[in-house]
Write an enzyme that holds these catalytic residues in place. Structure first.
Site, short mmCIF file in Angstrom:
data_model
loop_
_atom_site.label_atom_id
_atom_site.label_comp_id
_atom_site.label_asym_id
_atom_site.label_seq_id
_atom_site.Cartn_x
_atom_site.Cartn_y
_atom_site.Cartn_z
N CYS A 89 -55.87 -59.08 -26.29
CA CYS A 89 -56.67 -59.21 -27.51
C CYS A 89 -57.01 -60.67 -27.78
CB CYS A 89 -55.90 -58.64 -28.71
SG CYS A 89 -54.36 -59.53 -29.01
N ASP A 141 -29.15 -105.76 -4.94
CA ASP A 141 -29.78 -107.05 -5.22
C ASP A 141 -30.70 -107.01 -6.43
OD1 ASP A 141 -30.24 -106.76 -1.80
OD2 ASP A 141 -28.73 -108.09 -2.67
N ASP A 150 -31.56 -111.68 1.83
CA ASP A 150 -30.20 -111.16 1.81
C ASP A 150 -29.84 -110.78 3.26
OD1 ASP A 150 -27.81 -110.10 0.56
OD2 ASP A 150 -28.58 -108.15 1.17
N ASP A 208 -32.32 -105.14 -0.56
CA ASP A 208 -32.46 -103.70 -0.40
C ASP A 208 -32.86 -102.99 -1.68
OD1 ASP A 208 -30.17 -103.73 -1.91
OD2 ASP A 208 -28.83 -103.15 -0.29
N CYS A 268 -54.25 -63.17 -27.96
CA CYS A 268 -53.75 -63.60 -26.64
C CYS A 268 -54.56 -64.79 -26.15
CB CYS A 268 -53.87 -62.46 -25.63
SG CYS A 268 -52.84 -61.03 -26.00
#
Length: 795
Positions: free
Chosen positions: A58, A668, A465, A664, A61
């Site tokens: 309907c 770090d 590093d 990484d 909806c």
């Protein structure tokens, strides 16, 4: 956008034509934001899709389905038809289509597969380009006819015909300029459209008055000239410039479009023992996905069956296929070269590696570099200043110029308005940034922002590093030296028992060595990690300390001759772990980490780029210097705890250095954040893209040198663009204002330049339009040269 209630911040990128808005959803929605843009005279690139809807009975909806779809962020409008059971949804680019289905399902209905694609996102830009092209064809076609008539000896009596031909050019082909000017005027500002609209309107309406009331403009018995050809051809050439510029701008985002295009449309999943082909948006975490040879992998996951060979070049830049086995990760959008396999989906939708890369690149392309600020400041004052210059030009030539002073004043007024080009200034930086960041993504270099790209250009020191960055990060046990009371196996078993639950690379190496020897480990109690030094635990009623020599001495552990043995291992560049049992050292374990392939060559290349290289590590100085010698690094910062790495970065900055920290992205993070440029290095799906300013998807150090080279090429291009944009306006606006008149008024203009500068050195407004169009095209084309960037192959 900022004036709209609920908007916290807004930024617009002219090159990518994207507006990024932060807003309060309780005060304003996306539809309102889109309408605001439309009201200002601009368009919003959207996509329209039609879906089938099941379960509606309907009108209520329909309302519920519409309300559910409108609640999805990014949805502009929704229209649901009960009779056809279809929902037409208009939404912004990047909207999660899978969210439509979830929202409708939560409302109690089912949204089916896309039934029909009414419009495509990229098609919106293509339609705009076609529209500009069609407007140009009309304008130039009618403009040529107008010029042919006006230069014809039989022109007299055809004024109304020329007027009729010029009108559609002015108000149909040129409508976009009026819309833009009106949008700017409503916000009490002026832009490029204002200059074009005012300039062409002046020529058009002057001519209209000259046709209808010629006596009003007749001076000294001289009838007024008509400038319909001028207004029409100005619009034609500016539209030509816009058309070529739009095509070129489309190419600046080619890299990101290629990335988006790599995503497969469908996936073959195994559910309840059955193979189902479903849209990739419907793949869920935990689904078992089947991939055949030659197919693209739909989402990220982990291989559960099979040993394929995958081409990951489109994501990582690695040209060679990668052999995979069960338990290895796979990246969505990469290609399965050989062997069928099944994998478990772990990241889907916006969480896949490809989606994160696309999002990161789009954010970078939408950001502004600091170098752009000067151009932005100048551009904000540019149009009002140009209008002022045009008015002053008109006044000077009208009151102090030669006869016919009105004609000269009028043409110079138009020429100044038309030749001024803030567009070139606005496009200088973002077009280069778009190509540069896109090119980086193609080679596995993700740049988070334009500011990071500019800072990278300025660096003079790279701080590497050691563990996991400069080296493989996977040490192995090479030596076990014990005192008389313990055996090698016993020391290894005890050390592995203490380190069993640790994720530190050294701990994993010790545990792995014990497992390889078949040693059974013992459960420990009261485990306590000592960051940067080691660990402490209770085992078999005794206190165990595992870690550095400093840890032993701080706890008054008797080391004896083991210190001398450790020194020999350190001189070989090995890492040494001491095992203390109660008050005495039981033994030492030597571990070696190896340099990544080509690390020394990369360090040499970075030095050739004029950048100093330093290494930071928590290892003792002797071990650190041994690795540094292998890599060709002179400056070593050793015995630095993880939390103190950022302090070492700060010390380098205090020396006047511009520092790029390479790590990484996990341990770090503080140092990466403190550095002028943080470069996170990793592999595959686990790479921490959000940690650094720049992320190298491939764990290959050559990406550092490539990123520096890319930043330098991009910044060089930006500086070239800004130079030409500034030089163009600084040189040609005075020419348009008539500064060449004193040079040519007596001797005359050389015959080859007559059409450009007339008889007395006054710039033809039509040529001003040509020059203005060329300025933007030149800037964008110069940026497109970056598409030829290729990282240097380091051997």
């Amino acid at each position: 956008m900022k004036e709209t209630e609920g908007v916290k911040s807004a930024g617009v990128n002219i090159a990518s034509e994207i507006a990024s808005v932060e807003y309060d959803p309780e005060k304003v929605n996306v539809s309102k934001l889109a309408n605001t843009i439309v009201e200002m005279g601009y368009g919003v690139a959207t996509q329209k899709s039609i879906f089938s809807v099941q379960g509606m009975t309907c009108a209520s909806c329909v309302a519920r389905v519409e309300e559910a779809l409108k609640s999805v962020p990014g949805v502009i409008s929704v229209s649901v038809n009960l009779a056809s059971e279809k929902a037409a949804v208009e939404y912004l680019e990047g909207t999660d289509v899978g969210g439509f289905r979830r929202a409708v399902k939560d409302a109690g209905y089912e949204l089916g597969r896309e039934a029909e694609t009414a419009e495509d996102v990229t098609a919106a830009a293509e339609r705009e380009i076609k529209k500009v092209r069609n407007n140009f064809i009309l304008a130039v076609g009618l403009g040529i006819i107008i010029m042919a008539i006006m230069f014809s000896p039989h022109f007299t009596g055809m004024e109304y015909v020329v007027w009729a031909l010029a009108t559609p050019v002015q108000f149909w082909a040129g409508l976009r300029f009026y819309k833009g000017a009106w949008g700017a005027l409503k916000h009490r500002t002026a832009d490029m459209n204002t200059l074009i609209a005012v300039g062409t309107s002046a020529a058009y309406f002057y001519s209209v008055v000259a046709v209808l009331f010629p006596s009003v403009l007749t001076i000294g018995g001289t009838a007024p000239s008509l400038y319909f050809d001028t207004s029409a051809m100005i619009i034609a050439f500016i539209l030509l410039g816009r058309y070529l510029e739009a095509r070129a701008k489309g190419q600046t985002s080619a890299a990101i479009k290629n990335l988006i295009g790599m995503q497969p449309k469908n996936a073959l999943v195994v559910r309840d023992g059955k193979e189902l082909e479903i849209p990739v948006e419907e793949v869920q975490v935990g689904d078992l996905v089947l991939v055949r040879p030659g197919e693209r992998i739909p989402v990220d996951g982990i291989i559960r069956q099979g040993n394929p060979s995958l081409d990951e070049s489109m994501v990582t830049g690695e040209s060679l296929p990668i052999e995979k086995k069960e338990g290895d990760e796979v990246i969505g959008a990469t290609i399965n070269k050989t062997g069928s396999f099944q994998f478990e989906a772990t990241r889907v939708g916006k969480d896949t590696t490809l989606a994160r890369i696309v999002r990161l690149v789009e954010e970078a392309q939408g950001s502004k570099a600091p170098i752009q600020r000067l151009a932005d400041i100048i551009a904000s004052y540019f149009v009002p200043v140009v209008i002022g210059i045009a008015i002053v030009t008109f006044i000077i030539w009208y009151f102090f110029g030669p006869s016919p002073s009105l004609t000269f004043a009028f043409l110079n007024f138009i020429a100044v308005l038309v030749i001024a080009c803030p567009c070139a200034l606005g496009l200088a930086t973002p077009t280069a940034i778009m190509v540069g960041t896109g090119k980086g993504a193609e080679h596995g270099i993700l740049i988070r922002s334009a500011a990071a790209l500019e800072r990278l250009y300025k660096i003079n020191t790279v701080l590497l590093d050691k563990t996991g960055t400069l080296t493989e990060g996977k040490p192995r046990v090479t030596d076990i030296i014990v005192n008389d009371s313990f055996t090698e196996k016993e020391v290894l078993r005890l050390a592995a028992s203490v380190e069993h639950d640790s994720e530190h690379p050294l701990a994993e190496a010790v545990v792995k060595a014990a497992e390889e020897k078949g040693l059974s480990l013992t459960a420990i109690k009261n485990f306590k990690a000592i960051p940067g030094h080691g660990a402490e635990a209770r085992l078999e009623g005794k206190k165990y300390l595992l870690g550095s020599l400093k840890l032993m001495k701080d706890n008054n552990i008797i080391v004896g001759e083991l210190e001398e043995k450790a020194g020999e291992l350190w001189n070989e560049g090995k890492t040494v772990i001491f095992l203390g049992v109660d008050a005495k050292a039981a033994g030492i374990i030597g571990l070696a980490d190896t340099l990544k392939p080509g690390a020394a060559a990369v360090v040499a290349e970075i030095k050739r780029q004029g950048i100093d290289v330093a290494m930071v590590t928590g290892d003792n100085r002797r071990a650190a210097e041994a690795i540094a010698r292998q890599a060709g690094i002179e400056r070593v910062l050793a015995e630095v705890l993880p939390e103190h790495k950022s302090e070492e970065v700060e010390k380098l900055q205090e020396e006047g250095r511009v520092v790029a920290m390479v790590g990484d992205g996990i341990n770090d993070a503080p140092a990466l954040a403190r550095a002028d440029v943080g470069i996170a290095i990793g592999t595959g799906t686990d790479v921490a893209m959000e940690t650094g300013d720049i992320t190298l998807i491939r764990g290959d150090l050559s990406g550092i040198a490539a990123a520096v080279a890319l930043s330098r090429s991009t910044m060089r291009t930006i500086k070239q663009n800004l130079f030409w944009a500034f030089a163009y306006n600084v040189l040609l606006i005075p020419v348009a204002a008539g500064v060449l008149y004193p040079v040519f008024h007596s001797s005359g203009v050389p015959s080859g330049l007559n059409f450009i500068l007339g008889d007395y050195g006054f710039l033809n407004p039509i040529m001003a339009a040509v020059a203005m169009a060329l300025s933007s095209i030149t800037v964008v084309s110069n940026s497109l040269r970056l598409r030829g960037f290729r990282p240097k192959q380091i051997k």
